[in-house]
Design a protein around this motif. Structure first.
Motif, PDB file in Angstrom:
ATOM      1  N   MET A 285       0.819  -1.204   0.000  1.00 44.59           N
ATOM      2  CA  MET A 285       0.000   0.000   0.000  1.00 44.59           C
ATOM      3  C   MET A 285       0.860   1.264   0.000  1.00 44.59           C
ATOM      4  O   MET A 285       0.675   2.157  -0.836  1.00 44.59           O
ATOM      5  N   MET A 286       1.819   1.343   0.913  1.00 42.48           N
ATOM      6  CA  MET A 286       2.603   2.563   1.037  1.00 42.48           C
ATOM      7  C   MET A 286       3.497   2.784  -0.178  1.00 42.48           C
ATOM      8  O   MET A 286       3.735   3.925  -0.586  1.00 42.48           O
ATOM      9  N   SER A 287       3.988   1.701  -0.779  1.00 38.19           N
ATOM     10  CA  SER A 287       4.848   1.831  -1.956  1.00 38.19           C
ATOM     11  C   SER A 287       4.070   2.247  -3.197  1.00 38.19           C
ATOM     12  O   SER A 287       4.666   2.665  -4.193  1.00 38.19           O
ATOM     13  N   SER A 288       2.741   2.148  -3.145  1.00 39.76           N
ATOM     14  CA  SER A 288       1.919   2.512  -4.296  1.00 39.76           C
ATOM     15  C   SER A 288       1.604   4.002  -4.357  1.00 39.76           C
ATOM     16  O   SER A 288       0.924   4.450  -5.273  1.00 39.76           O
ATOM     17  N   VAL A 289       2.092   4.783  -3.397  1.00 36.54           N
ATOM     18  CA  VAL A 289       1.711   6.189  -3.298  1.00 36.54           C
ATOM     19  C   VAL A 289       2.012   6.939  -4.597  1.00 36.54           C
ATOM     20  O   VAL A 289       3.058   6.762  -5.217  1.00 36.54           O
ATOM     21  N   ALA A 290       1.060   7.766  -5.000  1.00 34.03           N
ATOM     22  CA  ALA A 290       1.214   8.619  -6.184  1.00 34.03           C
ATOM     23  C   ALA A 290       0.758  10.023  -5.829  1.00 34.03           C
ATOM     24  O   ALA A 290      -0.288  10.209  -5.200  1.00 34.03           O
ATOM     25  N   VAL A 291       1.553  11.013  -6.205  1.00 35.24           N
ATOM     26  CA  VAL A 291       1.227  12.427  -5.959  1.00 35.24           C
ATOM     27  C   VAL A 291       0.822  13.062  -7.284  1.00 35.24           C
ATOM     28  O   VAL A 291       1.504  12.893  -8.295  1.00 35.24           O
ATOM     29  N   HIS A 292      -0.296  13.795  -7.270  1.00 36.30           N
ATOM     30  CA  HIS A 292      -0.805  14.461  -8.469  1.00 36.30           C
ATOM     31  C   HIS A 292      -0.560  15.962  -8.320  1.00 36.30           C
ATOM     32  O   HIS A 292      -1.352  16.683  -7.707  1.00 36.30           O
ATOM     33  N   GLU A 293       0.561  16.397  -8.875  1.00 35.81           N
ATOM     34  CA  GLU A 293       0.989  17.787  -8.674  1.00 35.81           C
ATOM     35  C   GLU A 293      -0.010  18.797  -9.232  1.00 35.81           C
ATOM     36  O   GLU A 293      -0.139  19.907  -8.695  1.00 35.81           O
ATOM     37  N   ASP A 294      -0.715  18.433 -10.297  1.00 35.65           N
ATOM     38  CA  ASP A 294      -1.648  19.390 -10.885  1.00 35.65           C
ATOM     39  C   ASP A 294      -2.832  19.686  -9.973  1.00 35.65           C
ATOM     40  O   ASP A 294      -3.553  20.659 -10.189  1.00 35.65           O
ATOM     41  N   ALA A 295      -3.024  18.868  -8.928  1.00 34.75           N
ATOM     42  CA  ALA A 295      -4.135  19.086  -7.992  1.00 34.75           C
ATOM     43  C   ALA A 295      -3.703  19.826  -6.731  1.00 34.75           C
ATOM     44  O   ALA A 295      -4.549  20.176  -5.901  1.00 34.75           O
ATOM     45  N   ILE A 296      -2.400  20.078  -6.570  1.00 36.55           N
ATOM     46  CA  ILE A 296      -1.917  20.747  -5.363  1.00 36.55           C
ATOM     47  C   ILE A 296      -2.304  22.220  -5.391  1.00 36.55           C
ATOM     48  O   ILE A 296      -1.943  22.948  -6.322  1.00 36.55           O
ATOM     49  N   PRO A 297      -3.045  22.688  -4.375  1.00 32.74           N
ATOM     50  CA  PRO A 297      -3.502  24.085  -4.383  1.00 32.74           C
ATOM     51  C   PRO A 297      -2.417  25.043  -3.917  1.00 32.74           C
ATOM     52  O   PRO A 297      -1.412  24.631  -3.324  1.00 32.74           O
TER      53      PRO A 297
END
Length: 310
Positions: A285-297
């Motif tokens: 689970m933790m290794s699957s983390v994905a960050v979506h920079e276009d959604a960062i306010p």
């Protein structure tokens, strides 16, 4: 899904998990102290020795919702332990935070609850934008997912490193800190007698810290310096040098819990834990983390509301 067999010597630990968390993140109230994960925390990394963890299940773009509709959606089946078993494995589901900034593949039977989100009744600590608790199927392990924006904090008191049990670079997750990499880390830590610290493990004075964090390339994951150097994952390089937006993704498991889950004692229990179903699912689970920079306010933007759909 059938519950896994109880490990001999296992015993319940009150207060480690809230009752009846649900995967639908609607109507959630405030939970445990958000400030616990809002400041720099300890961590570190090292070469994997005996992990039988299965491969991480990466969130698929089609499963990620827009910021207005974070979702939990099914991904391909994952084989826990990476062995040759022909048995069908339960499906992980992709969970995306209400702001749409972070996604994780949640193992079957694990649950997600909001602590700081649009439905929270309490005022969040300064700098915290979102916080969720992810709990395993037996309510033994709670993973904190917290996103923050603001000024970088100063150093605090850190536990002492007993042993780095595993450190694996997450090569698909970019680091936005100079000369650093993102790691999945599992470390056996003990409270430092030189400092007065409120124990992260309740009545216990040592335990296992598992987290995803940036680690400078110059720092040896096995060294005591790694505990202080790896404490957060910086999510974007779009902010001024003195400010950041970051992700805390970690769990602290007290030694008595590790011993109960493995039937072993002390260091042997810590090493044995890496072969358990709980750890394999936790790592996946933790290794699957994905960050979506276009959604960062931006800092001044408010956190959007969200729902979770099957």
């Amino acid at each position: 899904m059938m519950k896994q067999a109880t490990v001999p010597g296992r015993r319940p630990w009150a207060g480690l998990a809230g009752a009846a968390l649900v995967l639908t993140v609607t109507g959630c109230g405030s939970g445990t102290n958000p400030a616990e994960t809002a400041g720099p925390n300890t961590t570190a990394a090292a070469t994997s020795a005996a992990s039988s963890a299965g491969g991480s299940t990466e969130p698929t773009p089609s499963a990620i919702a827009s910021p207005a509709e974070p979702t939990v959606s099914p991904t391909a089946s994952a084989t826990a332990g990476g062995g040759s078993s022909q048995d069908a494995q339960p499906r992980d589901e992709v969970f995306t935070t209400e702001a749409g900034t972070v996604s994780l593949s949640i193992p079957a039977g694990w649950t997600v609850s909001c602590v700081v989100c649009s439905d929270s009744s309490a005022q969040p600590p300064a700098g915290v934008t979102e916080r969720y608790e992810i709990t395993d199927k037996d309510d033994d392990i709670i993973v904190n997912l917290t996103t923050v924006s603001g000024a970088r904090d100063g150093d605090g008191a850190y536990p002492a490193l007993v042993e780095t049990l595993e450190a694996e670079p997450l090569t698909s997750t970019p680091s936005h800190q100079e000369d650093a990499s993102v790691y999945f880390l599992a470390q056996h830590l003990a409270e430092n007698p030189e400092f007065e610290m409120s124990s992260r493990w309740g009545a216990a004075t040592e335990g296992l810290l598992v987290e995803v964090a940036d680690l400078p390339d110059a720092v040896d994951p096995n060294s005591p310096e790694s505990v202080q150097a790896a404490w957060i994952h910086v999510m974007t390089d779009e902010y001024p040098v003195k400010d950041f937006t970051g992700l805390y993704l970690r769990t602290s498991i007290p030694l008595p819990m590790v011993e109960a889950l493995t039937g072993e004692q002390g260091d042997e229990a810590m090493r044995a834990f890496l072969s358990t179903t709980e750890y394999r699912e936790l790592k996946r689970m933790m290794s699957s983390v994905a960050v979506h920079e276009d959604a960062i306010p931006d800092f001044e933007d408010s956190v959007p509301s969200a729902t979770t759909t099957p």
